[in-house]
Design an enzyme around this catalytic site. Structure first.
Site, short mmCIF file in Angstrom:
data_model
loop_
_atom_site.label_atom_id
_atom_site.label_comp_id
_atom_site.label_asym_id
_atom_site.label_seq_id
_atom_site.Cartn_x
_atom_site.Cartn_y
_atom_site.Cartn_z
N ARG A 11 -20.79 -1.08 -23.85
CA ARG A 11 -22.41 -0.74 -23.24
C ARG A 11 -22.16 0.83 -22.84
O ARG A 11 -22.91 1.84 -23.32
CB ARG A 11 -22.37 -1.46 -21.94
CG ARG A 11 -23.97 -0.41 -21.70
CD ARG A 11 -23.99 -2.26 -20.36
NE ARG A 11 -23.34 -2.23 -18.96
CZ ARG A 11 -23.09 -2.38 -18.21
NH1 ARG A 11 -23.87 -4.22 -18.37
NH2 ARG A 11 -22.63 -2.46 -17.43
N ARG B 121 -15.08 -3.64 -10.31
CA ARG B 121 -17.03 -4.44 -10.27
C ARG B 121 -16.04 -5.44 -10.15
O ARG B 121 -16.24 -6.55 -9.70
CB ARG B 121 -17.72 -4.09 -11.22
CG ARG B 121 -18.31 -2.40 -10.68
CD ARG B 121 -18.42 -1.96 -11.66
NE ARG B 121 -19.51 -2.14 -12.33
CZ ARG B 121 -20.11 -1.94 -13.99
NH1 ARG B 121 -19.67 -1.11 -14.89
NH2 ARG B 121 -21.64 -2.79 -14.67
N LYS C 284 -26.68 -9.97 -18.69
CA LYS C 284 -28.20 -10.53 -17.40
C LYS C 284 -29.27 -9.38 -17.61
O LYS C 284 -30.13 -9.79 -17.55
CB LYS C 284 -27.16 -10.23 -15.53
CG LYS C 284 -26.59 -10.72 -14.94
CD LYS C 284 -26.07 -10.48 -14.12
CE LYS C 284 -26.07 -8.88 -12.64
NZ LYS C 284 -24.10 -8.74 -13.81
N ARG D 18 -23.84 4.53 -18.59
CA ARG D 18 -23.99 4.15 -17.13
C ARG D 18 -22.75 5.01 -16.54
O ARG D 18 -21.77 5.01 -16.85
CB ARG D 18 -23.66 3.00 -16.68
CG ARG D 18 -25.47 2.70 -16.53
CD ARG D 18 -25.49 0.73 -16.58
NE ARG D 18 -24.74 0.16 -15.25
CZ ARG D 18 -24.61 -0.69 -15.02
NH1 ARG D 18 -25.90 -1.67 -15.56
NH2 ARG D 18 -24.02 -0.76 -14.21
N ARG E 34 -25.54 -11.87 -4.87
CA ARG E 34 -24.27 -11.52 -5.38
C ARG E 34 -23.16 -11.63 -4.27
O ARG E 34 -22.16 -11.71 -4.51
CB ARG E 34 -24.25 -10.15 -5.28
CG ARG E 34 -23.40 -9.32 -6.92
CD ARG E 34 -23.86 -7.84 -6.42
NE ARG E 34 -23.44 -7.34 -8.11
CZ ARG E 34 -24.58 -6.26 -8.84
NH1 ARG E 34 -25.54 -7.56 -9.16
NH2 ARG E 34 -23.47 -6.56 -10.19
P1 AMP Z 1 -25.86 -4.06 -11.67
O1 AMP Z 1 -26.28 -2.98 -12.90
O2 AMP Z 1 -26.16 -5.35 -11.70
O3 AMP Z 1 -24.11 -4.03 -13.03
O4 AMP Z 1 -25.56 -3.37 -10.77
C1 AMP Z 1 -24.84 -1.66 -9.84
C2 AMP Z 1 -24.47 -1.66 -8.94
O5 AMP Z 1 -25.29 -1.78 -7.73
C3 AMP Z 1 -22.85 -2.50 -8.67
O6 AMP Z 1 -22.08 -2.58 -8.42
C4 AMP Z 1 -23.94 -2.49 -6.87
O7 AMP Z 1 -22.72 -1.65 -6.44
C5 AMP Z 1 -24.84 -1.78 -6.60
N1 AMP Z 1 -25.63 -3.57 -6.51
C6 AMP Z 1 -26.53 -4.05 -7.92
N2 AMP Z 1 -26.80 -5.58 -7.44
C7 AMP Z 1 -26.59 -5.70 -6.40
C8 AMP Z 1 -26.14 -6.40 -4.15
N3 AMP Z 1 -27.12 -7.67 -5.38
N4 AMP Z 1 -25.93 -6.25 -3.75
C9 AMP Z 1 -25.06 -5.16 -3.72
N5 AMP Z 1 -24.71 -3.86 -4.02
C10 AMP Z 1 -25.37 -4.44 -5.16
#
Ligand code: AMP
Length: 188
Positions: free
Chosen positions: A127, A144, A13, A133, A88
């Site tokens: 990654r 996740r 993404k 991270r 999400r």
């Molecule tokens: P990402 O970078 O998109 O993988 O997001 C990292 C983390 O941020 C996720 O594992 C969630 O804990 C939180 N997160 C990101 N986007 C959302 C969302 N739309 N709703 C809830 N939690 C989110």
């Protein structure tokens, strides 16, 4: 044009979001990046969400909606938004639909990046070595992916029913994925 980008962790993404926003002149807004910035800055939101992110859980809807809404509205008034990682869940999608309807900024398309499970885990672990991270470790990755299956995957059917979904085979190299997305959006 306003576009949503959804997909499991490790589906690309962030990479595709950067490429598409460059190519189409859209404003790339990543929910994960906004949350990580809050954590880094030590804000009240950051302190609230840090442990949830670390555990691979979703943060509360109201928090993420409050962070995403204004930049999305501002982007839609200009060149258009490319939202990455939000919504999400079907609940978040309903909130977006309501807010977008109020101000007339509905998405024109939803891109779903589909990748085989073992490839996702391989990519996230790769990654982790580069980015470091906190949530890219085997235990959190499992959580996740489970959260994705339970909360986010129902969005695919939700947007398919609304005629907005473009399912992309993201099990290819990044250039091929970008080309497939642009073709789906009718701009290649
Ligand atoms: P990402 O970078 O998109 O993988 O997001 C990292 C983390 O941020 C996720 O594992 C969630 O804990 C939180 N997160 C990101 N986007 C959302 C969302 N739309 N709703 C809830 N939690 C989110």
């Amino acid at each position: 044009m306003n576009v949503l980008l959804i997909g499991p962790p490790g589906s690309g993404k962030g990479t595709q979001g950067d490429r598409l926003s460059d190519r189409l002149g859209l404003v790339h807004i990543s929910s994960g990046d906004l949350l990580r910035a809050e954590v880094e800055a030590g804000t009240a939101i950051g302190r609230k969400v840090e442990h949830l992110m670390h555990a691979g859980e979703l943060v509360p809807d109201l928090i993420i909606i409050s962070l995403m809404l204004r930049p999305a509205i501002e982007a839609a008034e200009g060149p258009g938004y490319l939202l990455d990682g939000f919504p999400r869940s079907v609940e978040q999608a309903e909130a977006v639909r309501y807010a977008a309807g109020q101000v007339g900024i509905a998405p024109a398309a939803v891109i779903y990046l589909d990748v085989a499970r073992d490839e996702l885990v391989r990519r996230i672990l790769a990654r982790a070595e580069v980015e470091g991270r906190a949530d890219d470790n085997p235990e959190t990755i499992r959580a996740r992916l489970q959260v994705f299956d339970e909360a986010t995957l129902p969005l695919v059917a939700h947007y398919r029913e609304r005629g907005l979904l473009h399912e992309i085979n993201a099990d290819q190299d990044a250039d091929a994925v970008t080309a497939e997305i642009l073709k789906a959006l009718g701009v290649a």
